[in-house]
Design a protein around this motif. Sequence first.
Motif, PDB file in Angstrom:
ATOM      1  N   LYS A 246      -8.734 -12.245  17.909  1.00 38.26           N
ATOM      2  CA  LYS A 246      -7.438 -12.703  18.117  1.00 38.26           C
ATOM      3  C   LYS A 246      -6.183 -12.547  17.214  1.00 38.26           C
ATOM      4  O   LYS A 246      -5.314 -11.777  17.558  1.00 38.26           O
ATOM      5  CB  LYS A 246      -7.307 -14.087  18.561  1.00 38.26           C
ATOM      6  N   GLU A 247      -6.661 -13.120  16.000  1.00 39.83           N
ATOM      7  CA  GLU A 247      -5.508 -12.987  14.996  1.00 39.83           C
ATOM      8  C   GLU A 247      -5.254 -11.533  14.381  1.00 39.83           C
ATOM      9  O   GLU A 247      -4.071 -11.083  13.948  1.00 39.83           O
ATOM     10  CB  GLU A 247      -6.066 -13.836  13.678  1.00 39.83           C
ATOM     11  N   VAL A 248      -6.399 -10.545  14.569  1.00 36.99           N
ATOM     12  CA  VAL A 248      -6.140  -9.427  14.122  1.00 36.99           C
ATOM     13  C   VAL A 248      -5.199  -8.380  15.442  1.00 36.99           C
ATOM     14  O   VAL A 248      -4.496  -7.642  14.967  1.00 36.99           O
ATOM     15  CB  VAL A 248      -7.480  -8.705  14.051  1.00 36.99           C
ATOM     16  N   ARG A 249      -5.720  -8.840  16.442  1.00 35.40           N
ATOM     17  CA  ARG A 249      -4.909  -8.325  17.516  1.00 35.40           C
ATOM     18  C   ARG A 249      -3.443  -8.939  17.486  1.00 35.40           C
ATOM     19  O   ARG A 249      -2.792  -7.772  17.795  1.00 35.40           O
ATOM     20  CB  ARG A 249      -5.564  -8.775  18.958  1.00 35.40           C
ATOM     21  N   ASP A 250      -3.232  -9.946  17.226  1.00 37.70           N
ATOM     22  CA  ASP A 250      -1.716 -10.274  17.275  1.00 37.70           C
ATOM     23  C   ASP A 250      -1.142  -9.647  16.068  1.00 37.70           C
ATOM     24  O   ASP A 250       0.201  -9.355  16.332  1.00 37.70           O
ATOM     25  CB  ASP A 250      -1.683 -11.808  17.113  1.00 37.70           C
TER      26      ASP A 250
END
Length: 263
Positions: A246-250
């Motif tokens: 999630k954090e990488v995708r964001d």
Amino acid sequence: MTKENPVCRLCGQVKPLENSHIIPRSFYKRIKKGTGQLLVVKEYKEPKLSNSDPKEKLLCFDCEQYLSKNYESYGTSIMRKSDNVIHNKECIYINNFRYKKFYIFYLSILWRASISNHPSFSAVSLDSSLERLISECIIADKIKIGAGSSMRLDHFFRLSIVRLVDVTNNIADSVIRSVISSFRIVKAVNSTVRAIIYYIILDGFLVTYVLTAGKDIHSARANRIKSQLLPGSSIKIDKVDIGTLKEVRDMFNLLIDKSKSRT
């Protein structure tokens, strides 16, 4: 320590200090050679194009050369030695692998971030006793802790490395490899495990450091994390879709939005 009597943070001797790179310079050189500028992602800030290459007077010339010769030359080049590297869709295999060198190389980056006063590395703040322990192991070129002990650094400082990819092909691999993030920190606590997790993106790889002591010496040895780097003459590095993190995708979505706003 004074400006007149600088002390090297690795050997502890009073010597003139070099402008030390926290993140090895070769990472920046490869990216800048390909794109001219790199994408720097800092905590709670939008990604931006930058030529930033943070450095600070930390180490003497001899220690700089020691780190470069013994760890950095291997750690930053191993992925580009095609004779030893096999790629497939799911993972990367590396043969003729030198585990100790690779492990200490990446741990030395976390150590340098911890002793640094540069604001880019403020998220990393290890206990002074841990900093000292790591520096002693770097100098001695070992991961075993103390004489007569069976404990090792990698029993409680676990290292995980995965290669980031975009299975949708919306983000070019060259963009993924041009990202250098700041260190991020997560504190994990549950009924069985207390851990501090640091992670950083370098050269297309998500590097995760998990600091946990376990309940006792036996659990410390037995604990494993996903995609953990383990001793051996060969390793497998998993490829992980950025959409599953999630954090990488964001972060990469911010990159996409930023690039669209420029067109």
